[in-house]
Design a protein around this motif. Structure first.
Motif, PDB file in Angstrom:
ATOM      1  N   GLY A  69       0.786  -1.227   0.000  1.00 42.01           N
ATOM      2  CA  GLY A  69       0.000   0.000   0.000  1.00 42.01           C
ATOM      3  C   GLY A  69       0.817   1.275   0.000  1.00 42.01           C
ATOM      4  O   GLY A  69       0.250   2.367   0.092  1.00 42.01           O
ATOM      5  N   HIS A  87      -3.564  -0.149  -8.013  1.00 43.13           N
ATOM      6  CA  HIS A  87      -4.110   1.100  -7.473  1.00 43.13           C
ATOM      7  C   HIS A  87      -5.077   0.776  -6.338  1.00 43.13           C
ATOM      8  O   HIS A  87      -5.762  -0.242  -6.363  1.00 43.13           O
ATOM      9  CB  HIS A  87      -4.770   1.942  -8.570  1.00 43.13           C
ATOM     10  CG  HIS A  87      -5.854   1.240  -9.324  1.00 43.13           C
ATOM     11  ND1 HIS A  87      -5.612   0.257 -10.263  1.00 43.13           N
ATOM     12  CD2 HIS A  87      -7.194   1.378  -9.272  1.00 43.13           C
ATOM     13  CE1 HIS A  87      -6.748  -0.178 -10.759  1.00 43.13           C
ATOM     14  NE2 HIS A  87      -7.735   0.481 -10.173  1.00 43.13           N
ATOM     15  N   PRO A  88      -5.137   1.659  -5.314  1.00 43.50           N
ATOM     16  CA  PRO A  88      -5.940   1.364  -4.127  1.00 43.50           C
ATOM     17  C   PRO A  88      -7.401   1.781  -4.281  1.00 43.50           C
ATOM     18  O   PRO A  88      -7.717   2.811  -4.872  1.00 43.50           O
ATOM     19  CB  PRO A  88      -5.257   2.189  -3.035  1.00 43.50           C
ATOM     20  CG  PRO A  88      -4.708   3.377  -3.763  1.00 43.50           C
ATOM     21  CD  PRO A  88      -4.309   2.862  -5.129  1.00 43.50           C
ATOM     22  N   VAL A 107      -7.218   6.087   3.436  1.00 43.30           N
ATOM     23  CA  VAL A 107      -8.234   5.050   3.229  1.00 43.30           C
ATOM     24  C   VAL A 107      -9.550   5.489   3.870  1.00 43.30           C
ATOM     25  O   VAL A 107     -10.609   5.398   3.246  1.00 43.30           O
ATOM     26  CB  VAL A 107      -7.762   3.691   3.803  1.00 43.30           C
ATOM     27  CG1 VAL A 107      -8.891   2.674   3.799  1.00 43.30           C
ATOM     28  CG2 VAL A 107      -6.562   3.165   3.014  1.00 43.30           C
ATOM     29  N   THR A 116      -7.644  -6.501   3.684  1.00 40.72           N
ATOM     30  CA  THR A 116      -7.070  -5.888   2.487  1.00 40.72           C
ATOM     31  C   THR A 116      -6.534  -7.021   1.628  1.00 40.72           C
ATOM     32  O   THR A 116      -5.930  -7.964   2.144  1.00 40.72           O
ATOM     33  CB  THR A 116      -5.937  -4.913   2.876  1.00 40.72           C
ATOM     34  OG1 THR A 116      -6.477  -3.904   3.733  1.00 40.72           O
ATOM     35  CG2 THR A 116      -5.323  -4.255   1.665  1.00 40.72           C
ATOM     36  N   GLU A 176      -6.210  -4.166  -8.332  1.00 44.73           N
ATOM     37  CA  GLU A 176      -6.605  -3.261  -7.260  1.00 44.73           C
ATOM     38  C   GLU A 176      -6.118  -3.775  -5.911  1.00 44.73           C
ATOM     39  O   GLU A 176      -6.175  -4.974  -5.652  1.00 44.73           O
ATOM     40  CB  GLU A 176      -8.129  -3.161  -7.172  1.00 44.73           C
ATOM     41  CG  GLU A 176      -8.815  -2.580  -8.370  1.00 44.73           C
ATOM     42  CD  GLU A 176     -10.323  -2.570  -8.221  1.00 44.73           C
ATOM     43  OE1 GLU A 176     -10.942  -1.638  -8.751  1.00 44.73           O
ATOM     44  OE2 GLU A 176     -10.883  -3.497  -7.591  1.00 44.73           O
ATOM     45  N   LEU A 177      -5.689  -2.839  -5.068  1.00 45.50           N
ATOM     46  CA  LEU A 177      -5.439  -3.138  -3.663  1.00 45.50           C
ATOM     47  C   LEU A 177      -6.708  -2.706  -2.943  1.00 45.50           C
ATOM     48  O   LEU A 177      -6.983  -1.514  -2.797  1.00 45.50           O
ATOM     49  CB  LEU A 177      -4.218  -2.374  -3.133  1.00 45.50           C
ATOM     50  CG  LEU A 177      -3.885  -2.627  -1.668  1.00 45.50           C
ATOM     51  CD1 LEU A 177      -3.504  -4.099  -1.431  1.00 45.50           C
ATOM     52  CD2 LEU A 177      -2.762  -1.709  -1.205  1.00 45.50           C
ATOM     53  N   HIS A 190      -9.314  -2.282   0.084  1.00 45.12           N
ATOM     54  CA  HIS A 190      -9.480  -2.111   1.526  1.00 45.12           C
ATOM     55  C   HIS A 190     -10.974  -2.289   1.792  1.00 45.12           C
ATOM     56  O   HIS A 190     -11.777  -1.431   1.431  1.00 45.12           O
ATOM     57  CB  HIS A 190      -9.018  -0.724   1.968  1.00 45.12           C
ATOM     58  CG  HIS A 190      -7.584  -0.441   1.641  1.00 45.12           C
ATOM     59  ND1 HIS A 190      -6.556  -0.784   2.491  1.00 45.12           N
ATOM     60  CD2 HIS A 190      -7.013   0.118   0.558  1.00 45.12           C
ATOM     61  CE1 HIS A 190      -5.416  -0.418   1.946  1.00 45.12           C
ATOM     62  NE2 HIS A 190      -5.659   0.128   0.774  1.00 45.12           N
TER      63      HIS A 190
END
Length: 174
Positions: A20, A40-41, A84, A108, A118-119, A121
């Motif tokens: 992250g 991308h988060p 986040v 996560t 995608e990361l 959360h």
């Protein structure tokens, strides 16, 4: 979203490593191109009601990823410079019209598809007031566990939601 009801391909997104940490930025069009797929988060919020039903949003047909499918109640990119929690609260207000909720972390993980990486959360919350979906969605409704299980694998739900529901949401306790 840009004015004509489509995703903005020029939206700038943070690029992160698997932990992250921000390592750069890329355009949405690059992140969703299926070519380089920079990680991308994003944030997800699963909204449960007092009966244990789960709110799902219907993705509009103009979305660049999984148009017309049922998906996590709230899901969106984290903007550059945004935490986040800030992204989670912004997206919840933008997509579901909710604020002042208590988010419970579910985990996560990295989600990969042929188009993007995608990361994610992921969070859940118990919500006893109305959900007010915005024009960023095509509406939504509460689903029972059996309705969701019946829909899995039939092309009704997004693959990302199906994976997250099976692996994370059903094990999370509110």
């Amino acid at each position: 979203m840009i004015a004509n009801g489509s995703d903005n391909p020029r939206e700038l997104l943070p690029v992160v490593d698997e932990e992250g940490n921000i390592i750069g930025t890329a355009l949405r069009s690059e992140c969703h191109s299926g070519v380089t797929r920079p990680l991308h988060p994003v944030v997800h919020l699963h909204i449960f009601d007092a009966e244990g039903r789960l709110w799902l949003q219907k993705r509009p047909d103009w979305k660049d990823i999984q148009p017309g499918k049922w998906d996590t109640a709230v899901g969106g990119h984290i903007d550059p410079g945004e935490s986040v929690e800030q992204a989670l609260r912004r997206e919840a207000l933008e997509e579901a019209g909710i604020e002042g909720f208590d988010p419970r972390p579910l985990g996560t993980y990295i989600f990969e598809s042929p188009r993007e990486r995608e990361l994610v959360h992921s969070f859940a919350t118990l919500w006893t007031r109305p959900v007010c979906p915005s024009a960023e969605t095509d509406g939504g409704r509460f689903w029972t566990r059996s309705e969701i299980l019946d829909a899995i694998g039939r092309g009704i739900l997004t693959p990302n939601f199906e994976k997250e529901y099976r692996e994370i949401v059903v094990n999370g306790e509110l």
